[in-house]
Write an enzyme that holds these catalytic residues in place. Structure first.
Site, PDB file in Angstrom:
ATOM      1  N   LYS A  39       0.830  -1.217   0.000  1.00 19.78           N
ATOM      2  CA  LYS A  39       0.000   0.000   0.000  1.00 19.78           C
ATOM      3  C   LYS A  39       0.862   1.264   0.000  1.00 19.78           C
ATOM      4  O   LYS A  39       0.631   2.180  -0.775  1.00 19.78           O
ATOM      5  CB  LYS A  39      -0.908   0.037   1.254  1.00 19.78           C
ATOM      6  CG  LYS A  39      -1.830  -1.145   1.390  1.00 19.78           C
ATOM      7  CD  LYS A  39      -2.775  -0.987   2.580  1.00 19.78           C
ATOM      8  CE  LYS A  39      -2.080  -0.907   3.935  1.00 19.78           C
ATOM      9  NZ  LYS A  39      -1.370  -2.138   4.324  1.00 19.78           N
ATOM     10  N   ARG A  81      -8.939   0.957   9.305  1.00 17.54           N
ATOM     11  CA  ARG A  81      -8.495  -0.408   9.613  1.00 17.54           C
ATOM     12  C   ARG A  81      -9.523  -1.177  10.416  1.00 17.54           C
ATOM     13  O   ARG A  81      -9.278  -2.325  10.770  1.00 17.54           O
ATOM     14  CB  ARG A  81      -7.212  -0.333  10.430  1.00 17.54           C
ATOM     15  CG  ARG A  81      -5.949  -0.691   9.638  1.00 17.54           C
ATOM     16  CD  ARG A  81      -4.796  -0.354  10.534  1.00 17.54           C
ATOM     17  NE  ARG A  81      -3.605  -1.078  10.322  1.00 17.54           N
ATOM     18  CZ  ARG A  81      -2.513  -0.565   9.755  1.00 17.54           C
ATOM     19  NH1 ARG A  81      -2.523   0.629   9.235  1.00 17.54           N
ATOM     20  NH2 ARG A  81      -1.414  -1.274   9.702  1.00 17.54           N
ATOM     21  N   ARG A 114      12.082  -6.227   4.921  1.00 10.86           N
ATOM     22  CA  ARG A 114      11.882  -4.822   4.526  1.00 10.86           C
ATOM     23  C   ARG A 114      12.824  -3.878   5.282  1.00 10.86           C
ATOM     24  O   ARG A 114      12.959  -3.960   6.492  1.00 10.86           O
ATOM     25  CB  ARG A 114      10.421  -4.463   4.823  1.00 10.86           C
ATOM     26  CG  ARG A 114      10.053  -3.056   4.493  1.00 10.86           C
ATOM     27  CD  ARG A 114       8.567  -2.900   4.346  1.00 10.86           C
ATOM     28  NE  ARG A 114       7.840  -2.901   5.597  1.00 10.86           N
ATOM     29  CZ  ARG A 114       6.537  -2.609   5.704  1.00 10.86           C
ATOM     30  NH1 ARG A 114       5.834  -2.351   4.614  1.00 10.86           N
ATOM     31  NH2 ARG A 114       5.939  -2.620   6.864  1.00 10.86           N
ATOM     32  N   ARG A 173      11.919  -1.538  10.534  1.00 13.43           N
ATOM     33  CA  ARG A 173      10.899  -1.151  11.509  1.00 13.43           C
ATOM     34  C   ARG A 173      10.832  -2.196  12.608  1.00 13.43           C
ATOM     35  O   ARG A 173      10.782  -3.394  12.314  1.00 13.43           O
ATOM     36  CB  ARG A 173       9.537  -1.066  10.817  1.00 13.43           C
ATOM     37  CG  ARG A 173       9.280   0.255  10.158  1.00 13.43           C
ATOM     38  CD  ARG A 173       8.012   0.270   9.363  1.00 13.43           C
ATOM     39  NE  ARG A 173       6.853  -0.287  10.054  1.00 13.43           N
ATOM     40  CZ  ARG A 173       5.623  -0.243   9.564  1.00 13.43           C
ATOM     41  NH1 ARG A 173       5.396   0.310   8.392  1.00 13.43           N
ATOM     42  NH2 ARG A 173       4.623  -0.760  10.231  1.00 13.43           N
ATOM     43  N   ARG A 216       0.618  -8.565  13.747  1.00  8.31           N
ATOM     44  CA  ARG A 216      -0.028  -7.562  12.890  1.00  8.31           C
ATOM     45  C   ARG A 216      -0.906  -8.244  11.844  1.00  8.31           C
ATOM     46  O   ARG A 216      -1.987  -7.755  11.526  1.00  8.31           O
ATOM     47  CB  ARG A 216       1.027  -6.688  12.204  1.00  8.31           C
ATOM     48  CG  ARG A 216       1.645  -5.674  13.176  1.00  8.31           C
ATOM     49  CD  ARG A 216       2.920  -5.103  12.631  1.00  8.31           C
ATOM     50  NE  ARG A 216       2.726  -4.308  11.440  1.00  8.31           N
ATOM     51  CZ  ARG A 216       3.655  -4.147  10.485  1.00  8.31           C
ATOM     52  NH1 ARG A 216       4.825  -4.734  10.603  1.00  8.31           N
ATOM     53  NH2 ARG A 216       3.406  -3.398   9.451  1.00  8.31           N
TER      54      ARG A 216
HETATM   55  P1  AMP Z   1       1.467   0.729   9.326  1.00 11.88           P
HETATM   56  O1  AMP Z   1       2.666   1.561   9.082  1.00 11.88           O
HETATM   57  O2  AMP Z   1       0.278   1.169   8.510  1.00 11.88           O
HETATM   58  O3  AMP Z   1       1.728  -0.744   9.192  1.00 11.88           O
HETATM   59  O4  AMP Z   1       1.043   0.982  10.863  1.00 11.88           O
HETATM   60  C1  AMP Z   1       1.931   0.686  11.916  1.00 11.88           C
HETATM   61  C2  AMP Z   1       1.157   0.602  13.219  1.00 11.88           C
HETATM   62  O5  AMP Z   1       0.516   1.849  13.497  1.00 11.88           O
HETATM   63  C3  AMP Z   1       0.021  -0.420  13.251  1.00 11.88           C
HETATM   64  O6  AMP Z   1       0.477  -1.726  13.539  1.00 11.88           O
HETATM   65  C4  AMP Z   1      -0.866   0.161  14.348  1.00 11.88           C
HETATM   66  O7  AMP Z   1      -0.312  -0.100  15.639  1.00 11.88           O
HETATM   67  C5  AMP Z   1      -0.757   1.649  14.099  1.00 11.88           C
HETATM   68  N1  AMP Z   1      -1.792   2.093  13.136  1.00 11.88           N
HETATM   69  C6  AMP Z   1      -1.595   2.574  11.881  1.00 11.88           C
HETATM   70  N2  AMP Z   1      -2.761   2.890  11.297  1.00 11.88           N
HETATM   71  C7  AMP Z   1      -3.730   2.594  12.188  1.00 11.88           C
HETATM   72  C8  AMP Z   1      -5.146   2.668  12.177  1.00 11.88           C
HETATM   73  N3  AMP Z   1      -5.831   3.104  11.102  1.00 11.88           N
HETATM   74  N4  AMP Z   1      -5.827   2.277  13.292  1.00 11.88           N
HETATM   75  C9  AMP Z   1      -5.172   1.852  14.389  1.00 11.88           C
HETATM   76  N5  AMP Z   1      -3.835   1.724  14.460  1.00 11.88           N
HETATM   77  C10 AMP Z   1      -3.114   2.088  13.375  1.00 11.88           C
END
Ligand code: AMP
Length: 223
Positions: free
Chosen positions: A18, A93, A132, A165, A176
Site C-alpha cells: 500500500k 483499519r 523490509r 521497523r 499484525r
Molecule cells: P502501518 O505503518 O500502517 O503498518 O502501521 C503501523 C502501526 O501503526 C500499526 O500496527 C498500528 O499499531 C498503528 N496504526 C496505523 N494505522 C492505524 C489505524 N488506522 N488504526 C489503528 N492503528 C493504526
C-alpha cells in the site's frame, strides 16, 4: 483526473504494498498520501503524547484505539492540502473507522470515491515484512531479497541510513497479520457492499500493480 475531489482508500494486509503504491501515485495524481502509520511514527520520533500512547500498541502489533486514530485523521483532513482529496494508506483499519471516515467526509461535502484492495497471499506477506528496510531520510523502501540497495544499509536515492521497523520483526509482524485478519478484513466487505471495492493482484511487479491501480482510478466516476 477530472473529479472535484478524490479520496481513495488503500486496503490490504501489512506488506501488501500500500505505502509503496500510494507514494508512486502521490506524485502522479497530485494527491497527498496520508499514512496513519507514518503519522504515528513521526509523533513517536518527536516523543509527543500521541506518539507515546501509540507506541504501546505499535510495539505489540495491535491497533491504536479508534477514537484516537479517527481524531488524528479528522485533524489531518481539515488541512487545505486535502481539499482535492487524499490517498489514505493504513486507514480505515476497522469498520468503525470506515464509518467514521464516511461521516467526516460527509461533513466536508465529500465521500470515498474508490477503495483499492491489494490482495497478497499470507505466506508472501510475512516474507515481505521480514526483509523490509526503509530509508530514515526519504522513506524509500528496500527488500533484502527482492529489491536490495546497491550498498547494504545505504539508500540508493539519497544516501540515507536504512533501518528495519521494529514491528516488522517476525513475532510482531505475525501479530499484525492476525490483527489484520480479525479487524481489518471486514473493512473489505464493508466497501464491497457499497460497490466501491476494486481488487488488484498485489503479487505482480511494482510497475504492474501501479498500472493496474491507474486503470482502476481512471474508471472512477467524477464526483
Ligand atoms: P502501518 O505503518 O500502517 O503498518 O502501521 C503501523 C502501526 O501503526 C500499526 O500496527 C498500528 O499499531 C498503528 N496504526 C496505523 N494505522 C492505524 C489505524 N488506522 N488504526 C489503528 N492503528 C493504526
Amino acid at each position: 483526473m477530472l473529479a472535484e475531489s478524490l479520496f481513495i482508500v488503500f486496503l490490504g494486509a501489512p506488506g501488501a504494498g500500500k505505502g509503496t503504491q500510494a507514494k508512486l501515485l502521490e506524485k502522479e495524481l497530485g494527491l497527498l498520501q496520508i499514512s496513519t502509520g507514518d503519522i504515528f511514527r513521526k509523533n513517536l520520533q518527536e516523543e509527543s503524547e500521541l506518539g507515546l500512547l501509540a507506541k504501546s500498541y505499535m510495539d505489540k502489533g495491535e491497533l491504536v484505539p479508534d477514537g484516537v486514530t479517527v481524531a488524528m485523521v479528522k485533524e489531518r483532513l481539515s488541512h487545505a492540502d486535502c481539499a482535492k482529496g487524499a490517498l489514505l494508506d493504513g486507514f480505515p483499519r476497522t469498520v468503525a473507522q470506515a464509518e467514521a471516515l464516511a461521516d467526516l467526509l460527509a461533513d466536508l461535502g465529500k465521500r470515498v470515491a474508490l477503495t483499492l484492495y491489494l490482495k497478497v497471499p499470507d505466506e508472501i506477506l510475512l516474507q515481505r515484512l521480514s526483509g523490509r528496510w526503509i530509508c530514515r531520510n526519504c522513506g524509500a523502501v528496500y527488500h533484502t531479497l527482492f529489491s536490495p540497495p546497491k550498498v547494504a544499509g545505504v539508500c540508493d536515492l539519497c544516501g540515507g541510513e536504512l533501518y528495519q521497523r521494529p514491528d516488522d520483526k517476525v513475532e510482531t509482524a505475525q501479530n499484525r497479520l492476525r490483527v489484520y485478519f480479525e479487524q481489518t478484513a471486514p473493512v473489505i466487505e464493508y466497501y464491497d457492499r457499497l460497490g466501491l471495492l476494486r481488487e488488484i493482484d498485489g503479487t505482480q511487479s511494482i510497475e504492474e500493480v501501479h498500472h493496474a491501480l491507474l486503470t482502476a482510478i481512471g474508471e472512477v466516476d467524477c464526483q
